[in-house]
Design a protein around this motif. Structure first.
Motif, PDB file in Angstrom:
ATOM      1  N   ARG A  72     -37.852 -11.340  14.213  1.00 33.78           N
ATOM      2  CA  ARG A  72     -36.674 -12.083  13.785  1.00 33.78           C
ATOM      3  C   ARG A  72     -36.042 -11.398  12.571  1.00 33.78           C
ATOM      4  O   ARG A  72     -36.659 -10.554  11.920  1.00 33.78           O
ATOM      5  CB  ARG A  72     -37.039 -13.535  13.459  1.00 33.78           C
ATOM      6  CG  ARG A  72     -37.960 -13.705  12.261  1.00 33.78           C
ATOM      7  CD  ARG A  72     -38.320 -15.165  12.029  1.00 33.78           C
ATOM      8  NE  ARG A  72     -37.131 -15.995  11.850  1.00 33.78           N
ATOM      9  CZ  ARG A  72     -37.183 -17.327  11.675  1.00 33.78           C
ATOM     10  NH1 ARG A  72     -38.358 -17.951  11.666  1.00 33.78           N
ATOM     11  NH2 ARG A  72     -36.080 -18.018  11.506  1.00 33.78           N
TER      12      ARG A  72
ATOM     13  N   SER B  65     -35.300 -12.701   9.687  1.00 34.53           N
ATOM     14  CA  SER B  65     -35.883 -13.141   8.405  1.00 34.53           C
ATOM     15  C   SER B  65     -37.369 -13.425   8.592  1.00 34.53           C
ATOM     16  O   SER B  65     -37.791 -14.585   8.667  1.00 34.53           O
ATOM     17  CB  SER B  65     -35.167 -14.397   7.900  1.00 34.53           C
ATOM     18  OG  SER B  65     -33.770 -14.180   7.810  1.00 34.53           O
TER      19      SER B  65
ATOM     20  N   GLU C 107     -39.722 -13.400   6.641  1.00 28.21           N
ATOM     21  CA  GLU C 107     -40.349 -14.167   5.558  1.00 28.21           C
ATOM     22  C   GLU C 107     -40.336 -15.663   5.834  1.00 28.21           C
ATOM     23  O   GLU C 107     -41.101 -16.429   5.230  1.00 28.21           O
ATOM     24  CB  GLU C 107     -39.646 -13.868   4.228  1.00 28.21           C
ATOM     25  CG  GLU C 107     -38.209 -14.354   4.116  1.00 28.21           C
ATOM     26  CD  GLU C 107     -37.208 -13.392   4.736  1.00 28.21           C
ATOM     27  OE1 GLU C 107     -35.993 -13.673   4.659  1.00 28.21           O
ATOM     28  OE2 GLU C 107     -37.633 -12.356   5.296  1.00 28.21           O
ATOM     29  N   LYS C 108     -39.493 -16.106   6.772  1.00 28.63           N
ATOM     30  CA  LYS C 108     -39.449 -17.527   7.130  1.00 28.63           C
ATOM     31  C   LYS C 108     -40.588 -17.918   8.067  1.00 28.63           C
ATOM     32  O   LYS C 108     -40.798 -19.098   8.326  1.00 28.63           O
ATOM     33  CB  LYS C 108     -38.111 -17.856   7.792  1.00 28.63           C
ATOM     34  CG  LYS C 108     -36.915 -17.735   6.859  1.00 28.63           C
ATOM     35  CD  LYS C 108     -35.626 -18.105   7.587  1.00 28.63           C
ATOM     36  CE  LYS C 108     -34.426 -18.014   6.651  1.00 28.63           C
ATOM     37  NZ  LYS C 108     -33.150 -18.336   7.373  1.00 28.63           N
TER      38      LYS C 108
ATOM     39  N   GLY D  40     -42.784 -18.309  11.595  1.00 29.49           N
ATOM     40  CA  GLY D  40     -42.405 -18.767  12.919  1.00 29.49           C
ATOM     41  C   GLY D  40     -43.605 -19.266  13.686  1.00 29.49           C
ATOM     42  O   GLY D  40     -44.720 -19.336  13.152  1.00 29.49           O
TER      43      GLY D  40
END
Length: 335
Positions: free
Chosen positions: A185, A187, A189-190, A192
């Motif tokens: 993805r 980002s 750092e988010k 999943g």
């Protein structure tokens, strides 16, 4: 006024939603079903169905909230009061987004509508190659009772490119099978729903491809993802790897894929989208037993309009109640 709308009804109060439905349907399902689903969810509102080109041109002039699969520029020119366009597709690349932004029109999409059905399509594609059902089909046609070798999904690594609603649905459906999952993805750092999450840096992607048995493409088409799966990527993949594309055709370099299949760089591919699309009748990819092609059909579900209507009706209520205040809508698209 559309003939589909009861002329005897009085106009809805300003605090109640008024929604214009444009005439193009999808997946061969009549657009009337979408209008009906919206009316069921907005019993106090007004849902007008523009069933002909003339009705579209007439009704769009006063519409503040419209929904449909497409919005042609000539129709947008007539939309003097349009504030929200609820696109009935997850992708919005076919819309005149620059013009909509200039006009200050808020755009929403159908993200989330396709999660269950496309998730099932991907899982079916993976299981087909895992258990080699295509080989069983061939032997049945020939009436051959002859054993063949198969594979096992458990313990495999599945890389999912794109962790939106579809990517999440794929990950959820894979969980009981005991696989290792990698998500890609913008980002990372988010985090999943996958065991590992990486970004789109080429080194990280290639490292993931080198240990991937099943590669699932479920991402939007952007400048980053266009030709993401090119010759280098296909050479990097294990010869036993399978590609599943439910994203957009141009995410894969078609010529490189054809070379990969011919040269046995990969075990096979399941393509619901192609480039070009539709795939020409004389294209060589049609001829490979280890390439399964479906006609952009993964998005079909009998529940499409109901799921879409849940999102659009909820947003229509918020719009009607906003009274000019700042408005936050579900699935709002960033320009």
């Amino acid at each position: 006024m559309s003939a589909d709308h009861d002329a005897g009804e009085s106009a809805a109060p300003s605090s109640e939603p008024t929604v214009l439905v444009l005439r193009k349907g999808t997946h061969g399902v009549p657009i009337e079903q979408y209008a009906t689903a919206l009316r069921e969810r907005l019993p106090a509102g007004t849902v007008e169905l523009a069933r002909t080109p003339a009705e579209e041109r007439s009704l769009i002039q006063d519409a503040e909230y419209a929904t449909g699969m497409v919005l042609e520029e000539d129709l947008l020119d007539r939309a003097e009061n349009l504030e929200v366009f609820a696109c009935a597709y997850a992708g919005t690349g076919h819309l005149p987004m620059d013009r909509l932004e200039q006009r200050g029109v808020t755009v929403t999409n159908a993200s989330g509508v396709h999660g269950p059905n496309i998730g099932e399509h991907v899982l079916g594609s993976i299981l087909r190659f895992t258990r080699r059902f295509h080989v069983g089909d061939r032997r049945q046609r020939r009436r051959e009772w002859r054993h063949y070798q198969a594979h096992e999904l458990q313990g495999s690594t599945v890389t999912i490119v794109g962790l939106g609603a579809i990517g999440r649905a794929v990950s959820e459906r894979l969980e009981p099978f005991g696989v290792e999952t990698i998500g890609v993805r913008y980002s990372p750092e988010k985090g999943g729903p996958t065991d590992d999450v990486i970004g789109f840096e080429s080194e990280a992607v290639h490292d993931a491809l080198a240990r991937t048995e099943y590669l699932v493409l479920a991402c939007p088409l952007t400048e980053t993802t266009r030709r993401l799966i090119d010759r280098d990527a296909l050479v990097t993949m294990d010869p036993e790897a399978v590609l599943v594309n439910v994203a957009r055709g141009p995410v894969v370099d078609t010529d490189a894929l054809l070379e990969a299949v011919r040269s046995n760089w990969i075990r096979g591919a399941a393509l619901d989208v192609t480039e070009p699309e539709p795939l020409p009748e004389d294209h060589p990819l049609w001829n490979f037993e280890n390439v399964r092609i479906t006609p952009h059909n993964a998005g079909h579900t009998p529940n499409y309009y109901d799921r879409l209507a849940d999102i659009v009706a909820g947003n229509a209520r918020r719009f009607a109640e906003s009274d000019g205040r700042d408005l936050e809508l579900e699935n709002e698209v960033s320009f």
